[in-house]
Scaffold this motif. Structure first.
Motif, PDB file in Angstrom:
ATOM      1  N   VAL A 151      49.981  65.466  27.088  1.00  0.00           N
ATOM      2  CA  VAL A 151      48.720  65.493  26.338  1.00  0.00           C
ATOM      3  C   VAL A 151      48.470  66.924  25.877  1.00  0.00           C
ATOM      4  O   VAL A 151      48.373  67.839  26.692  1.00  0.00           O
ATOM      5  N   VAL A 152      48.368  67.110  24.546  1.00  0.00           N
ATOM      6  CA  VAL A 152      48.196  68.445  23.963  1.00  0.00           C
ATOM      7  C   VAL A 152      46.782  68.568  23.409  1.00  0.00           C
ATOM      8  O   VAL A 152      46.414  67.835  22.482  1.00  0.00           O
ATOM      9  N   PRO A 153      45.937  69.466  23.936  1.00  0.00           N
ATOM     10  CA  PRO A 153      44.583  69.640  23.402  1.00  0.00           C
ATOM     11  C   PRO A 153      44.624  70.181  21.972  1.00  0.00           C
ATOM     12  O   PRO A 153      45.393  71.091  21.672  1.00  0.00           O
ATOM     13  N   LEU A 154      43.788  69.607  21.094  1.00  0.00           N
ATOM     14  CA  LEU A 154      43.727  70.055  19.705  1.00  0.00           C
ATOM     15  C   LEU A 154      42.368  70.650  19.348  1.00  0.00           C
ATOM     16  O   LEU A 154      42.289  71.651  18.645  1.00  0.00           O
ATOM     17  N   LYS A 155      41.288  70.024  19.835  1.00  0.00           N
ATOM     18  CA  LYS A 155      39.949  70.496  19.475  1.00  0.00           C
ATOM     19  C   LYS A 155      38.942  69.963  20.482  1.00  0.00           C
ATOM     20  O   LYS A 155      39.227  69.044  21.241  1.00  0.00           O
TER      21      LYS A 155
END
Length: 232
Positions: A151-155
């Motif tokens: 899971v990659v945080p974007l905003k």
């Protein structure tokens, strides 16, 4: 952690539902529905009414009613006294996320060192495979599989809870992701995942990007083949 009131309001507005219509369908007075969306839980007669109305209203809007009750218990109910907590935003511990990141980094370092040793040994032998009398040396190639879930945080902010196998399994990760946080990588064969704001993150399953639609909290099951909604 997610905002109970804002989530309910956005779901109602997306469906084009007025309070009068919701009141007629749920049998809950309009002022109580407004109180739920404004998180003014003290307006309702008691904690029992808050939980019952939350579950009914969320289910009516097509959301997971039990998820909203659990969030209310976690944020506003204190111990055996069952007192209502003041509304405030709380970031949950990130110890599990840091541990996962350390494990991933350690694995990458180990792989790099192994590759260097193999290349050095091959170069010192003149590029030829070593031979021994009466035996054959076999070269074993190890394939490094990507994590089952990344899971990659974007905003914005997104609360992520991951359990092994099912909703009652061991917790693999539980914390709030910020835009500046490192990606979360979790291995396994089957994971139960709860994401409050799927639009704020990029989800990879077995190294492949997967789209999790919707603006409300989602609960899914992740396997090497992909994801599917969790059965309630």
């Amino acid at each position: 952690m997610f905002e109970i009131g804002n989530s309910l309001r956005e779901a109602r507005q997306r469906r084009g539902i007025e309070f009068a219509q919701a009141e007629l369908a749920t049998k809950i007075r309009g002022k109580y529905l407004r109180a739920l969306e404004d998180e003014q839980f003290e307006v309702l007669p008691s904690e029992t009414y808050v939980k019952g109305f939350l579950r009914t209203y969320a289910d009516y809007l097509g959301l997971d009613g039990q998820l909203y009750v659990d969030e209310f218990n976690a944020r506003f109910v204190i111990g055996e006294e069952r007192e209502l907590r003041p509304r405030r935003s709380q970031a949950k511990p990130r110890r599990n996320r840091r541990l996962e990141s350390a494990i991933v980094i350690g694995a990458l370092v180990a792989i790099t060192v192994l590759a260097v040793v193999v290349i050095a040994a091959w170069s010192s032998s003149g590029g030829k495979s070593p031979k021994t009398s009466g035996s054959t040396v076999r070269t074993v190639t190890t394939t490094v599989r990507p994590p089952l879930l990344t899971v990659v945080p974007l905003k914005g902010t997104t609360h992520l809870t991951v359990r092994k196998i099912s909703a009652s399994g061991d917790i693999a990760f539980d914390g709030t992701l910020l835009r500046t946080d490192s990606p979360v990588a979790i291995r396994g064969t089957r994971l139960w995942v709860q994401i409050t704001n799927p639009e704020n993150v990029r989800v990879l399953i077995s190294g492949r990007a997967r789209h999790i639609p919707g603006y409300a909290p989602r609960v899914i099951i992740v396997t090497p083949l992909g994801w599917q909604p969790a059965q309630h």
